[in-house]
Design an enzyme around this catalytic site. Structure first.
Site, mmCIF file in Angstrom:
data_model
loop_
_atom_site.group_PDB
_atom_site.id
_atom_site.type_symbol
_atom_site.label_atom_id
_atom_site.label_comp_id
_atom_site.label_asym_id
_atom_site.label_seq_id
_atom_site.Cartn_x
_atom_site.Cartn_y
_atom_site.Cartn_z
ATOM 1 N N SER A 91 2.146 -11.217 4.378
ATOM 2 C CA SER A 91 0.850 -11.430 3.888
ATOM 3 C C SER A 91 0.702 -12.455 3.300
ATOM 4 O O SER A 91 1.187 -12.074 2.186
ATOM 5 C CB SER A 91 -0.411 -9.907 3.759
ATOM 6 O OG SER A 91 -1.537 -10.812 3.543
ATOM 7 N N TYR A 105 -2.347 -2.566 -0.115
ATOM 8 C CA TYR A 105 -1.912 -3.609 0.486
ATOM 9 C C TYR A 105 -0.777 -4.807 -0.216
ATOM 10 O O TYR A 105 0.187 -5.141 0.951
ATOM 11 C CB TYR A 105 -3.348 -4.079 1.256
ATOM 12 C CG TYR A 105 -2.269 -4.781 2.463
ATOM 13 C CD1 TYR A 105 -2.171 -4.437 3.836
ATOM 14 C CD2 TYR A 105 -3.348 -6.380 2.058
ATOM 15 C CE1 TYR A 105 -2.202 -5.243 4.780
ATOM 16 C CE2 TYR A 105 -2.628 -7.372 3.305
ATOM 17 C CZ TYR A 105 -2.085 -6.917 4.971
ATOM 18 O OH TYR A 105 -1.994 -7.579 6.216
HETATM 19 P P1 NAD Z 1 -3.164 -4.321 14.177
HETATM 20 O O1 NAD Z 1 -3.814 -2.660 13.799
HETATM 21 O O2 NAD Z 1 -4.921 -5.129 15.577
HETATM 22 O O3 NAD Z 1 -1.684 -3.948 14.538
HETATM 23 C C1 NAD Z 1 -0.672 -2.973 14.209
HETATM 24 C C2 NAD Z 1 -0.318 -2.071 14.896
HETATM 25 O O4 NAD Z 1 0.669 -1.704 14.283
HETATM 26 C C3 NAD Z 1 -1.151 -1.165 15.513
HETATM 27 O O5 NAD Z 1 -0.968 -1.600 17.195
HETATM 28 C C4 NAD Z 1 -0.321 -0.105 14.908
HETATM 29 O O6 NAD Z 1 -0.380 1.447 16.086
HETATM 30 C C5 NAD Z 1 0.772 -0.495 14.437
HETATM 31 N N1 NAD Z 1 1.281 0.340 13.504
HETATM 32 C C6 NAD Z 1 0.430 0.959 12.496
HETATM 33 N N2 NAD Z 1 1.904 2.281 12.049
HETATM 34 C C7 NAD Z 1 2.306 2.239 12.560
HETATM 35 C C8 NAD Z 1 3.597 2.649 12.784
HETATM 36 N N3 NAD Z 1 3.669 3.730 10.984
HETATM 37 N N4 NAD Z 1 4.791 2.593 13.900
HETATM 38 C C9 NAD Z 1 4.549 2.138 14.116
HETATM 39 N N5 NAD Z 1 3.645 1.137 14.892
HETATM 40 C C10 NAD Z 1 2.873 1.223 13.585
HETATM 41 O O7 NAD Z 1 -3.055 -5.067 12.987
HETATM 42 P P2 NAD Z 1 -2.367 -6.966 12.983
HETATM 43 O O8 NAD Z 1 -4.189 -7.676 12.175
HETATM 44 O O9 NAD Z 1 -2.330 -7.111 14.437
HETATM 45 O O10 NAD Z 1 -1.850 -6.432 12.085
HETATM 46 C C11 NAD Z 1 -0.403 -7.088 12.226
HETATM 47 C C12 NAD Z 1 0.558 -7.430 11.057
HETATM 48 O O11 NAD Z 1 0.343 -8.248 10.749
HETATM 49 C C13 NAD Z 1 0.455 -6.214 9.498
HETATM 50 O O12 NAD Z 1 2.102 -5.420 9.314
HETATM 51 C C14 NAD Z 1 -0.828 -6.730 8.537
HETATM 52 O O13 NAD Z 1 -0.477 -6.250 7.829
HETATM 53 C C15 NAD Z 1 -0.200 -8.192 8.961
HETATM 54 N N6 NAD Z 1 -1.626 -9.273 8.721
HETATM 55 C C16 NAD Z 1 -2.289 -9.092 9.276
HETATM 56 C C17 NAD Z 1 -3.618 -9.256 8.251
HETATM 57 C C18 NAD Z 1 -4.759 -9.937 9.273
HETATM 58 O O14 NAD Z 1 -5.825 -10.504 9.564
HETATM 59 N N7 NAD Z 1 -4.909 -9.561 10.599
HETATM 60 C C19 NAD Z 1 -3.293 -10.855 7.768
HETATM 61 C C20 NAD Z 1 -2.328 -11.119 7.083
HETATM 62 C C21 NAD Z 1 -0.964 -10.074 7.162
#
Ligand code: NAD
Length: 255
Positions: free
Chosen positions: A139, A152
């Site tokens: 992130s 986070y």
């Molecule tokens: P999301 O919540 O839509 O998807 C995350 C997925 O991870 C979900 O399907 C969830 O079930 C799965 N997950 C969570 N814990 C788990 C575990 N213990 N074992 C297996 N699966 C697990 O989130 P997203 O926005 O698609 O995020 C994807 C990645 O990108 C994450 O690492 C998030 O931190 C990072 N990210 C997202 C954003 C944003 O704005 N959406 C910004 C920066 C970074």
């Protein structure tokens, strides 16, 4: 040409799903992993219906024994894993001084320790084969202070440092390890932070009262924007790139 197999965590939705779809569309076989078994089954079924080579594997990355069993099963059923994408993640918001032990531990268990578990299990097998690429989705919060994101951001900084150290150790085996650092991306995680109507507005305008910056490009990312950066770093086009952190945030971190 040798078939490529990718293992993608967090594949049931959001960025992980977009990565799974893009890699599969490019001809890669994908082992799609998520702890949400129901949603994963729906996602995998949808993608398979479109003719994409995606197989779902329900697993929780916080358990090292479950991850070891997972990787063993994936390799037994589908063959050697050549590419790993660590996209599973959780977000718990709150002022640092009010975070509970549970908030902190649950955040690190997925975002940092989960990346360690899966990377260890996969890379250990890649070393003997002298082929592999890893991308951890961290992130932009890992490198830029964000209000209410202490646990986070710290967990993502840990995942980033881990991935770079790993990359240094395995570079001599031809294995590349990189990080994609997204900013606000339109996924269920972001929508959970705001109401659907205010998500884009709050992200674009920024909230100066919380020392958050806006997004110079004037829009939040789509999951596909992040997926394309991940796919690039996995590909041979990035063959001389390792230990790199690629920010995909529309300029939000101003650097
Ligand atoms: P999301 O919540 O839509 O998807 C995350 C997925 O991870 C979900 O399907 C969830 O079930 C799965 N997950 C969570 N814990 C788990 C575990 N213990 N074992 C297996 N699966 C697990 O989130 P997203 O926005 O698609 O995020 C994807 C990645 O990108 C994450 O690492 C998030 O931190 C990072 N990210 C997202 C954003 C944003 O704005 N959406 C910004 C920066 C970074």
């Amino acid at each position: 040409m040798q078939e490529t197999l990718a293992l993608v965590t967090g594949a049931a939705g959001g960025i992980g799903e977009a990565v799974t779809r893009l890699l599969a569309e490019q001809g890669t076989t994908v082992a799609a992993v998520d702890r949400d078994a129901e949603r994963l089954a729906e996602t995998a079924a949808l993608l398979r219906k479109e003719g994409l080579a995606v197989t779902g594997f329900a697993a929780d990355v916080t358990s090292s024994s479950a991850v070891e069993r997972l990787v063993e099963e994936v390799e037994t059923r589908l063959g050697p894993v050549h590419q790993l994408v660590n996209a599973a993640g959780v977000l718990r918001l709150g002022p640092a001084h009010t975070l509970t032990d549970e908030d902190w531990n649950a955040t690190f268990a997925v975002n940092a320790t989960g990346v360690f578990h899966v990377s260890r299990a996969v890379v250990d097998r890649m070393i003997g084969r002298r082929r592999g690429a890893v991308v951890t989705v961290a992130s932009n919060a890992a490198g830029t202070a964000r209000a209410e994101m202490a646990a986070y951001a710290a967990s993502k900084a840990a995942a980033t440092a881990f991935t770079k150290c790993l990359g240094l150790e395995v570079a001599s085996y031809g294995i590349r390890c990189n990080v994609v650092a997204p900013g606000s991306t339109d996924t269920p995680m972001l929508r959970g932070m705001h109401t659907a109507e205010t998500a884009a507005q709050a992200s674009v305008a920024g909230r100066p009262e919380q020392y958050r910056v806006g997004i110079p490009l004037g829009k939040v990312a789509l999951p596909e924007d992040v997926a394309r950066a991940v796919a690039f770093l996995l590909s041979d086009d990035a063959g001389h790139i390792t230990l790199h952190e690629l920010t995909v945030d529309g300029g939000a971190t101003l650097g």
